[in-house]
Write a protein that holds these residues in place. Structure first.
Motif, PDB file in Angstrom:
ATOM      1  N   ILE A 100       0.742  -1.193   0.039  1.00  9.96           N
ATOM      2  CA  ILE A 100       0.052  -0.050   0.003  1.00  9.96           C
ATOM      3  C   ILE A 100       0.665   1.227   0.015  1.00  9.96           C
ATOM      4  N   GLY A 101       2.196   1.362   0.569  1.00 12.24           N
ATOM      5  CA  GLY A 101       2.795   2.466   0.758  1.00 12.24           C
ATOM      6  C   GLY A 101       3.262   3.040  -0.629  1.00 12.24           C
ATOM      7  N   GLN A 102       3.346   1.971  -1.623  1.00 15.29           N
ATOM      8  CA  GLN A 102       3.963   2.165  -3.028  1.00 15.29           C
ATOM      9  C   GLN A 102       2.613   3.197  -3.632  1.00 15.29           C
ATOM     10  N   TYR A 103       1.309   3.002  -3.235  1.00 18.04           N
ATOM     11  CA  TYR A 103       0.523   3.694  -3.711  1.00 18.04           C
ATOM     12  C   TYR A 103       0.183   5.059  -2.923  1.00 18.04           C
ATOM     13  N   THR A 104       0.155   5.108  -1.560  1.00 20.34           N
ATOM     14  CA  THR A 104       0.327   6.170  -0.671  1.00 20.34           C
ATOM     15  C   THR A 104       1.480   7.026  -0.494  1.00 20.34           C
ATOM     16  N   ASN A 105       2.567   6.810  -0.667  1.00 15.01           N
ATOM     17  CA  ASN A 105       3.866   7.327  -0.798  1.00 15.01           C
ATOM     18  C   ASN A 105       4.459   7.598  -1.872  1.00 15.01           C
ATOM     19  N   ALA A 106       5.025   6.468  -2.567  1.00 17.48           N
ATOM     20  CA  ALA A 106       5.846   6.586  -3.695  1.00 17.48           C
ATOM     21  C   ALA A 106       5.016   7.226  -4.756  1.00 17.48           C
ATOM     22  N   ARG A 107       3.631   6.899  -5.044  1.00 21.53           N
ATOM     23  CA  ARG A 107       2.932   7.316  -6.281  1.00 21.53           C
ATOM     24  C   ARG A 107       2.860   8.861  -6.246  1.00 21.53           C
ATOM     25  N   PRO A 108       2.108   9.321  -5.375  1.00 24.54           N
ATOM     26  CA  PRO A 108       2.061  10.731  -5.246  1.00 24.54           C
ATOM     27  C   PRO A 108       3.339  11.611  -5.415  1.00 24.54           C
ATOM     28  N   LYS A 109       4.448  11.287  -4.973  1.00 22.73           N
ATOM     29  CA  LYS A 109       5.851  11.862  -5.324  1.00 22.73           C
ATOM     30  C   LYS A 109       6.181  11.684  -6.775  1.00 22.73           C
TER      31      LYS A 109
ATOM     32  N   ASP B  11       4.124  11.175  -9.086  1.00 24.01           N
ATOM     33  CA  ASP B  11       3.168  12.058 -10.084  1.00 24.01           C
ATOM     34  C   ASP B  11       3.572  13.194  -9.888  1.00 24.01           C
ATOM     35  N   GLN B  12       4.280  13.897  -8.752  1.00 26.51           N
ATOM     36  CA  GLN B  12       4.459  15.404  -8.819  1.00 26.51           C
ATOM     37  C   GLN B  12       5.689  15.423  -9.698  1.00 26.51           C
ATOM     38  N   TYR B  13       6.406  14.899  -9.960  1.00 26.21           N
ATOM     39  CA  TYR B  13       7.488  14.855 -11.109  1.00 26.21           C
ATOM     40  C   TYR B  13       7.352  14.392 -12.402  1.00 26.21           C
ATOM     41  N   GLY B  14       6.106  13.636 -12.748  1.00 29.31           N
ATOM     42  CA  GLY B  14       5.849  13.193 -13.947  1.00 29.31           C
ATOM     43  C   GLY B  14       6.451  11.803 -14.171  1.00 29.31           C
ATOM     44  N   TYR B  15       6.846  11.136 -13.156  1.00 28.83           N
ATOM     45  CA  TYR B  15       7.428  10.016 -13.342  1.00 28.83           C
ATOM     46  C   TYR B  15       6.391   8.662 -13.300  1.00 28.83           C
TER      47      TYR B  15
ATOM     48  N   PHE C 198      -4.261   3.476 -15.612  1.00 27.97           N
ATOM     49  CA  PHE C 198      -5.117   4.206 -16.654  1.00 27.97           C
ATOM     50  C   PHE C 198      -4.794   5.559 -16.756  1.00 27.97           C
ATOM     51  N   ASN C 199      -4.642   6.484 -15.701  1.00 26.58           N
ATOM     52  CA  ASN C 199      -4.578   7.874 -15.560  1.00 26.58           C
ATOM     53  C   ASN C 199      -3.109   8.612 -15.601  1.00 26.58           C
ATOM     54  N   GLN C 200      -2.157   7.599 -15.132  1.00 30.71           N
ATOM     55  CA  GLN C 200      -0.761   8.355 -15.164  1.00 30.71           C
ATOM     56  C   GLN C 200       0.403   7.378 -15.959  1.00 30.71           C
ATOM     57  N   GLY C 201      -0.148   6.744 -16.779  1.00 31.24           N
ATOM     58  CA  GLY C 201       0.634   5.907 -17.489  1.00 31.24           C
ATOM     59  C   GLY C 201       1.783   4.842 -17.125  1.00 31.24           C
ATOM     60  N   TRP C 202       1.260   4.450 -15.525  1.00 27.96           N
ATOM     61  CA  TRP C 202       2.003   3.308 -15.137  1.00 27.96           C
ATOM     62  C   TRP C 202       1.834   2.019 -15.831  1.00 27.96           C
ATOM     63  N   GLU C 203       2.847   1.015 -15.590  1.00 28.60           N
ATOM     64  CA  GLU C 203       2.466  -0.227 -15.946  1.00 28.60           C
ATOM     65  C   GLU C 203       2.348  -1.281 -14.717  1.00 28.60           C
ATOM     66  N   VAL C 204       1.545  -2.413 -15.110  1.00 26.33           N
ATOM     67  CA  VAL C 204       1.248  -3.458 -14.217  1.00 26.33           C
ATOM     68  C   VAL C 204       1.695  -4.654 -15.020  1.00 26.33           C
ATOM     69  N   GLY C 205       3.057  -5.171 -14.425  1.00 23.88           N
ATOM     70  CA  GLY C 205       3.774  -6.303 -14.876  1.00 23.88           C
ATOM     71  C   GLY C 205       3.200  -7.420 -14.416  1.00 23.88           C
ATOM     72  N   ALA C 206       3.886  -8.553 -14.297  1.00 29.00           N
ATOM     73  CA  ALA C 206       3.646  -9.918 -13.931  1.00 29.00           C
ATOM     74  C   ALA C 206       4.624 -10.252 -12.907  1.00 29.00           C
ATOM     75  N   HIS C 207       4.275 -10.921 -11.546  1.00 27.74           N
ATOM     76  CA  HIS C 207       5.469 -11.361 -10.719  1.00 27.74           C
ATOM     77  C   HIS C 207       4.982 -12.641 -10.103  1.00 27.74           C
ATOM     78  N   ALA C 208       3.930 -12.952  -9.622  1.00 30.83           N
ATOM     79  CA  ALA C 208       3.363 -14.056  -8.943  1.00 30.83           C
ATOM     80  C   ALA C 208       1.829 -13.884  -8.545  1.00 30.83           C
ATOM     81  N   THR C 209       1.431 -15.424  -8.338  1.00 32.99           N
ATOM     82  CA  THR C 209       0.000 -15.546  -8.341  1.00 32.99           C
ATOM     83  C   THR C 209      -0.311 -15.411  -6.830  1.00 32.99           C
ATOM     84  N   THR C 210       0.439 -16.270  -6.144  1.00 33.87           N
ATOM     85  CA  THR C 210       0.217 -16.541  -4.617  1.00 33.87           C
ATOM     86  C   THR C 210       1.588 -16.119  -4.106  1.00 33.87           C
ATOM     87  N   ALA C 211       1.503 -15.773  -2.745  1.00 30.75           N
ATOM     88  CA  ALA C 211       2.478 -15.871  -1.818  1.00 30.75           C
ATOM     89  C   ALA C 211       3.441 -17.112  -1.714  1.00 30.75           C
TER      90      ALA C 211
END
Length: 156
Positions: free
Chosen positions: A12-21, A23-27, A54-67
């Motif tokens: 969740i911190g990737q969304y609440t902390n990293a994403r806004p920063k 977005d601020q710099y257009g990354y 869909f709104n800021q041009g991020w990518e959602v890649g593949a990693h794992a289906t389960t822990a």
């Protein structure tokens, strides 16, 4: 020159902390989720993944289906298990509207056979920060490892 800004597991911190920063710099970044834990406590929801995609041009890649498959890593699976995992990951991406040819190796571990299987589905493979040396997989390669591969180690 371009840079990749990857975020493994979709905490969740990737969304609440990293994403806004960012977005601020257009990354834009790339999320590599463990699909079964999406929406669990301390993890991003599917809507939180869709918003930057869909709104800021991020990518959602593949990693794992389960822990469990994340812990097992691709090189810990049989070829049939790997192929089933890869089909499930690609199916999840398609079902949720994500177009991506990027894959992040769970735990940064791989071998030649697993690379060959993953290359059948994904055009780009990424290895990242391996665990600290005290609990690192013997297959984990870091920048100082003999024969280390760069983060983006192949394209089709």
């Amino acid at each position: 020159m371009s840079s990749a800004l990857p975020f493994d597991d979709s905490y969740i911190g990737q969304y609440t902390n990293a994403r806004p920063k960012m977005d601020q710099y257009g990354y834009a970044g790339t999320l590599f989720p463990i699909t079964e834990i999406i929406g669990a406590t301390d993890w991003m929801t599917l809507d939180q993944m869709k918003k930057p995609y869909f709104n800021q041009g991020w990518e959602v890649g593949a990693h794992a289906t389960t822990a469990a498959t994340h812990s097992q890593s691709m090189n810990g699976m049989t070829s049939a298990e790997r192929q089933a995992e890869l089909r499930a990951l690609k199916g999840w991406q398609v079902a949720n509207g994500f177009q991506s040819d990027s894959f992040a190796w769970p735990n940064g571990t791989f071998d030649a056979v697993s690379v060959a299987d993953v290359q059948q589905v994904y055009a780009l493979g990424r290895i990242g920060g391996c665990r600290p040396p005290s609990n690192r997989s013997p297959h984990c390669r870091t920048a100082s490892s003999p024969g280390a591969l760069p983060s983006r180690h192949w394209t089709k």
